[in-house]
Design a protein around this motif. Sequence first.
Motif, PDB file in Angstrom:
ATOM      1  N   ILE A 215       3.549  -3.450  17.901  1.00  0.00           N
ATOM      2  CA  ILE A 215       4.090  -3.621  16.556  1.00  0.00           C
ATOM      3  C   ILE A 215       5.520  -3.079  16.550  1.00  0.00           C
ATOM      4  CG2 ILE A 215       3.944  -2.855  14.153  1.00  0.00           C
ATOM      5  CD1 ILE A 215       0.961  -2.849  14.364  1.00  0.00           C
ATOM      6  N   ASN A 216       6.442  -3.903  16.084  1.00  0.00           N
ATOM      7  CA  ASN A 216       7.840  -3.484  15.976  1.00  0.00           C
ATOM      8  C   ASN A 216       8.157  -3.140  14.529  1.00  0.00           C
ATOM      9  OD1 ASN A 216       8.161  -4.101  18.702  1.00  0.00           O
ATOM     10  ND2 ASN A 216       8.808  -6.196  18.263  1.00  0.00           N
ATOM     11  N   LEU A 217       8.958  -2.081  14.351  1.00  0.00           N
ATOM     12  CA  LEU A 217       9.385  -1.663  13.023  1.00  0.00           C
ATOM     13  C   LEU A 217      10.894  -1.877  12.879  1.00  0.00           C
ATOM     14  CD1 LEU A 217       7.411   1.701  12.648  1.00  0.00           C
ATOM     15  CD2 LEU A 217       6.721  -0.600  11.968  1.00  0.00           C
ATOM     16  N   ARG A 218      11.322  -2.133  11.653  1.00  0.00           N
ATOM     17  CA  ARG A 218      12.742  -2.342  11.395  1.00  0.00           C
ATOM     18  C   ARG A 218      13.506  -1.026  11.547  1.00  0.00           C
ATOM     19  NH1 ARG A 218      14.276  -7.012   9.144  1.00  0.00           N
ATOM     20  NH2 ARG A 218      16.064  -6.049   8.097  1.00  0.00           N
ATOM     21  N   HIS A 219      14.778  -1.138  11.930  1.00  0.00           N
ATOM     22  CA  HIS A 219      15.585   0.051  12.190  1.00  0.00           C
ATOM     23  C   HIS A 219      15.889   0.795  10.888  1.00  0.00           C
ATOM     24  CE1 HIS A 219      18.582  -3.062  11.169  1.00  0.00           C
ATOM     25  NE2 HIS A 219      19.283  -2.067  10.672  1.00  0.00           N
ATOM     26  N   GLY A 220      16.148   2.104  11.040  1.00  0.00           N
ATOM     27  CA  GLY A 220      16.453   2.885   9.858  1.00  0.00           C
ATOM     28  C   GLY A 220      16.580   4.369  10.163  1.00  0.00           C
ATOM     29  N   ASP A 221      16.434   5.177   9.124  1.00  0.00           N
ATOM     30  CA  ASP A 221      16.553   6.628   9.213  1.00  0.00           C
ATOM     31  C   ASP A 221      15.473   7.205  10.128  1.00  0.00           C
ATOM     32  OD1 ASP A 221      17.430   9.349   7.972  1.00  0.00           O
ATOM     33  OD2 ASP A 221      15.248   9.286   7.723  1.00  0.00           O
ATOM     34  N   PRO A 222      15.827   8.109  11.058  1.00  0.00           N
ATOM     35  CA  PRO A 222      14.844   8.628  12.019  1.00  0.00           C
ATOM     36  C   PRO A 222      13.633   9.305  11.380  1.00  0.00           C
ATOM     37  CG  PRO A 222      17.057   9.105  12.771  1.00  0.00           C
ATOM     38  CD  PRO A 222      17.191   8.568  11.378  1.00  0.00           C
ATOM     39  N   VAL A 223      13.836  10.108  10.337  1.00  0.00           N
ATOM     40  CA  VAL A 223      12.702  10.800   9.718  1.00  0.00           C
ATOM     41  C   VAL A 223      11.788   9.790   9.034  1.00  0.00           C
ATOM     42  CG1 VAL A 223      11.997  12.534   8.033  1.00  0.00           C
ATOM     43  CG2 VAL A 223      14.028  12.931   9.439  1.00  0.00           C
ATOM     44  N   LYS A 224      12.359   8.833   8.341  1.00  0.00           N
ATOM     45  CA  LYS A 224      11.556   7.807   7.669  1.00  0.00           C
ATOM     46  C   LYS A 224      10.758   6.996   8.684  1.00  0.00           C
ATOM     47  CE  LYS A 224      11.906   3.899   4.429  1.00  0.00           C
ATOM     48  NZ  LYS A 224      11.200   2.906   5.284  1.00  0.00           N
ATOM     49  N   LEU A 225      11.387   6.631   9.805  1.00  0.00           N
ATOM     50  CA  LEU A 225      10.682   5.838  10.812  1.00  0.00           C
ATOM     51  C   LEU A 225       9.604   6.661  11.517  1.00  0.00           C
ATOM     52  CD1 LEU A 225      11.146   2.818  11.528  1.00  0.00           C
ATOM     53  CD2 LEU A 225      12.979   3.829  10.210  1.00  0.00           C
ATOM     54  N   ALA A 226       9.865   7.943  11.748  1.00  0.00           N
ATOM     55  CA  ALA A 226       8.819   8.795  12.320  1.00  0.00           C
ATOM     56  C   ALA A 226       7.644   8.929  11.355  1.00  0.00           C
ATOM     57  CB  ALA A 226       9.389  10.167  12.661  1.00  0.00           C
ATOM     58  N   ASP A 227       7.934   9.043  10.056  1.00  0.00           N
ATOM     59  CA  ASP A 227       6.864   9.052   9.055  1.00  0.00           C
ATOM     60  C   ASP A 227       6.027   7.775   9.161  1.00  0.00           C
ATOM     61  OD1 ASP A 227       7.671  11.493   7.965  1.00  0.00           O
ATOM     62  OD2 ASP A 227       8.851  10.569   6.354  1.00  0.00           O
ATOM     63  N   GLU A 228       6.703   6.633   9.325  1.00  0.00           N
ATOM     64  CA  GLU A 228       5.978   5.363   9.380  1.00  0.00           C
ATOM     65  C   GLU A 228       5.086   5.287  10.617  1.00  0.00           C
ATOM     66  OE1 GLU A 228       8.212   1.846   8.728  1.00  0.00           O
ATOM     67  OE2 GLU A 228       9.027   2.509   6.800  1.00  0.00           O
ATOM     68  N   VAL A 229       5.600   5.738  11.782  1.00  0.00           N
ATOM     69  CA  VAL A 229       4.757   5.732  12.987  1.00  0.00           C
ATOM     70  C   VAL A 229       3.561   6.654  12.786  1.00  0.00           C
ATOM     71  CG1 VAL A 229       4.663   6.246  15.450  1.00  0.00           C
ATOM     72  CG2 VAL A 229       6.694   5.151  14.489  1.00  0.00           C
ATOM     73  N   PHE A 230       3.785   7.820  12.202  1.00  0.00           N
ATOM     74  CA  PHE A 230       2.712   8.769  11.884  1.00  0.00           C
ATOM     75  C   PHE A 230       1.659   8.100  10.998  1.00  0.00           C
ATOM     76  CE2 PHE A 230       1.381  12.161   8.785  1.00  0.00           C
ATOM     77  CZ  PHE A 230       0.607  12.923   9.646  1.00  0.00           C
ATOM     78  N   TYR A 231       2.105   7.414   9.961  1.00  0.00           N
ATOM     79  CA  TYR A 231       1.187   6.705   9.073  1.00  0.00           C
ATOM     80  C   TYR A 231       0.523   5.530   9.792  1.00  0.00           C
ATOM     81  CZ  TYR A 231       2.366   8.851   4.506  1.00  0.00           C
ATOM     82  OH  TYR A 231       2.488   9.697   3.426  1.00  0.00           O
ATOM     83  N   PHE A 232       1.282   4.793  10.590  1.00  0.00           N
ATOM     84  CA  PHE A 232       0.733   3.612  11.256  1.00  0.00           C
ATOM     85  C   PHE A 232      -0.394   3.972  12.211  1.00  0.00           C
ATOM     86  CE2 PHE A 232       4.005   0.461  10.013  1.00  0.00           C
ATOM     87  CZ  PHE A 232       3.190  -0.649   9.911  1.00  0.00           C
ATOM     88  N   LYS A 233      -0.283   5.069  12.915  1.00  0.00           N
ATOM     89  CA  LYS A 233      -1.361   5.452  13.828  1.00  0.00           C
ATOM     90  C   LYS A 233      -2.680   5.602  13.060  1.00  0.00           C
ATOM     91  CE  LYS A 233       0.836   7.678  17.793  1.00  0.00           C
ATOM     92  NZ  LYS A 233       0.862   8.888  18.632  1.00  0.00           N
ATOM     93  N   ARG A 234      -2.601   6.227  11.917  1.00  0.00           N
ATOM     94  CA  ARG A 234      -3.802   6.401  11.102  1.00  0.00           C
ATOM     95  C   ARG A 234      -4.298   5.063  10.574  1.00  0.00           C
ATOM     96  NH1 ARG A 234      -4.475  10.191   5.725  1.00  0.00           N
ATOM     97  NH2 ARG A 234      -6.632  10.791   6.124  1.00  0.00           N
ATOM     98  N   LEU A 235      -3.375   4.255  10.077  1.00  0.00           N
ATOM     99  CA  LEU A 235      -3.691   2.944   9.518  1.00  0.00           C
ATOM    100  C   LEU A 235      -4.386   2.053  10.549  1.00  0.00           C
ATOM    101  CD1 LEU A 235      -0.902   0.767   7.806  1.00  0.00           C
ATOM    102  CD2 LEU A 235      -2.336  -0.166   9.592  1.00  0.00           C
ATOM    103  N   ILE A 236      -3.828   1.989  11.768  1.00  0.00           N
ATOM    104  CA  ILE A 236      -4.360   1.112  12.816  1.00  0.00           C
ATOM    105  C   ILE A 236      -5.754   1.571  13.245  1.00  0.00           C
ATOM    106  CG2 ILE A 236      -4.017   0.335  15.198  1.00  0.00           C
ATOM    107  CD1 ILE A 236      -0.948   0.542  14.592  1.00  0.00           C
ATOM    108  N   ARG A 237      -5.936   2.879  13.370  1.00  0.00           N
ATOM    109  CA  ARG A 237      -7.273   3.385  13.717  1.00  0.00           C
ATOM    110  C   ARG A 237      -8.300   2.979  12.667  1.00  0.00           C
ATOM    111  NH1 ARG A 237      -4.477   8.380  15.152  1.00  0.00           N
ATOM    112  NH2 ARG A 237      -4.449   8.631  17.414  1.00  0.00           N
TER     113      ARG A 237
END
Length: 453
Positions: A215-237
Motif C-alpha cells: 500500500i502506497n501513501l501520498r507524500h506529506g508531513d513526517p509525523v502525520k504519515l507516521a501516524d497513518e502507518v501506525f493506524y494502518f497496521k491496526r486497520l489492516i490486521r
Amino acid sequence: MTTDWLKDLPEAAKTYLEGRRLDEVECIIGDLPGIARGKAVPATKFARQPYFHLPDSIFFQTITGDWGEAAGEDGFIERDMILRPDMSTATAAPWTGDWTLQVIHDAYDRDGDPIPFSPRNVLKRVVQMYRDKGWEPVVAPEMEFYLVARNTDPAKEIQPMMGRSGRPAAARQAYSMTAVDEFGPVIDDIYDFAEAMGMEIDGITQEGGAGQLEINLRHGDPVKLADEVFYFKRLIREAALRHDCFATFMAKPIADEPGSAMHVHHSVMNRTRKQNLFIGPQGGETDMFYHFIGGLQRHLPAAIAMLAPYVNSYRRYVREQAAPINLSWGRDNRTTGIRVPISSPEARRVENRLAGMDCNPYLGIAASLACGYLGMTQEIRPDKQQRGDAYNGEPDIPQVMGQALDLFDESDDLRHMLGGEFCRVYSIVKRLEYEEYLQVISPWEREHLLLNV
C-alpha cells in the motif's frame, strides 16, 4: 477539553459520527515496537479529561513482555506520564461493535517536557531540527505486508492464506491484478476502513511474495504519515481477521519469499519559498540532494538498529530477494539500498529501501531523516553512482542485531539527533530482546547439530 469538542473533530471523524452517538474513545500511544498502548474510556469521560496517565515503563518493555532495566537512577518506580490528546489525529475505529473514536496522545513529564523516549516525540525532535534550518522534510512511506493463513502454533511454518479461488496465494505474481483479486474481500474492508478514517490510499499492488501486498501513501508531513502507518497496521490486521486470515508485518515471515519493507521516499522543501531543495535553477540536482544521499550512506549503518529492530529483520537482506544488501545508490535501480526514482524535477526525491515493515514508523522515519539531515549539515558527498546490479557488490550493512546495536551505541551523531536518553533506553530494551532470542534453540540447530557435531 471543552464540552463542544466534537465540533472541532477532523472532517472524516465528524462524517463518521453524523447522526450517531459516540460511545467510546480509545486514548492511545505507540510504544517502542509500535504497539498501541492506552485506555478506552466512555465518551462522556473523555470530554471531561484534558489528559490521562500511563506509567513510563511502557517504553521499557520488550516485544516479549519482559522489562529492560532502563528506568534510570531513581529505579523502576513506574513514574506516571501525562498523556495529552492530539485532536488532529482523532479518527474512527470502524471495526468496533459500537461507535468509537481513537486518538493518538503525546507523552509529557510533570514539568510539561516531552518524554524523550516516546517514539512520536523522537520524530518531532528530528523534524524540528529541520525546521530550525528553514527546511520542511516531506516523506511518502510504502507499506508491504503478507496476508497469511491463521497460525496459532509458533512451531509451525507460516503459510500463505487461502484466496477467493480456494487455492493458496501464489508467489512470483508481482503486479498481477488477478492475484490482487484473490484478496478482494480483505482489500474491500481495508478501503472501507481507510475511508471511514479519512486516510487516502495512493494504490494497492501485489508484490513478489505469496500473499504479499503493498500500500502506497501520498507524500506529506513526517509525523502525520507516521501516524497513518501506525493506524494502518491496526486497520489492516482488523480487516484480515474478518476474513479468517492474519496480516503480518514481519520483515521475513516465510522462508524463500521476499521480505516486507517500509520504503520511505524523502524530499526537503524550503519553508519560506516552498521549493524542493533537491532542484537546482535549471532543474538539475543540487549539492543538498547529493549531501542527503551521502548522509544516508555514512550514517545508516548506525541507524539500522532502528530500521531493522528484530533478529528476524536481518533475514530480509538477501541477494536477489527484493531487498538491498548494501548502501549503494542509483537512479531507477531497485537493487540499490538508496534509489532515486524517475520523476519530474519538482518531484525529485530519494528513496531509502532499507527499513523493514517491522520497524516502528515513527522511529524508522526519524532515523532516516536524521541520516539525511547529517549529510546536509556535514556536506557529505556520496560514493559514485551504482550503474549496474548492486547485488554484485559486497554487503556493507550489519548482518545481525548485535552488530547493529554496537554501531548504534557508538554513533555520537545519532545520539545528538535522536536524544541521548532515547538512545540509552532503546539500546537497553533491544539488547534484552536480543539476549532473549539467543536463549532459544531453533529447529535448524536440533536437526543439523544434535547428532552430527
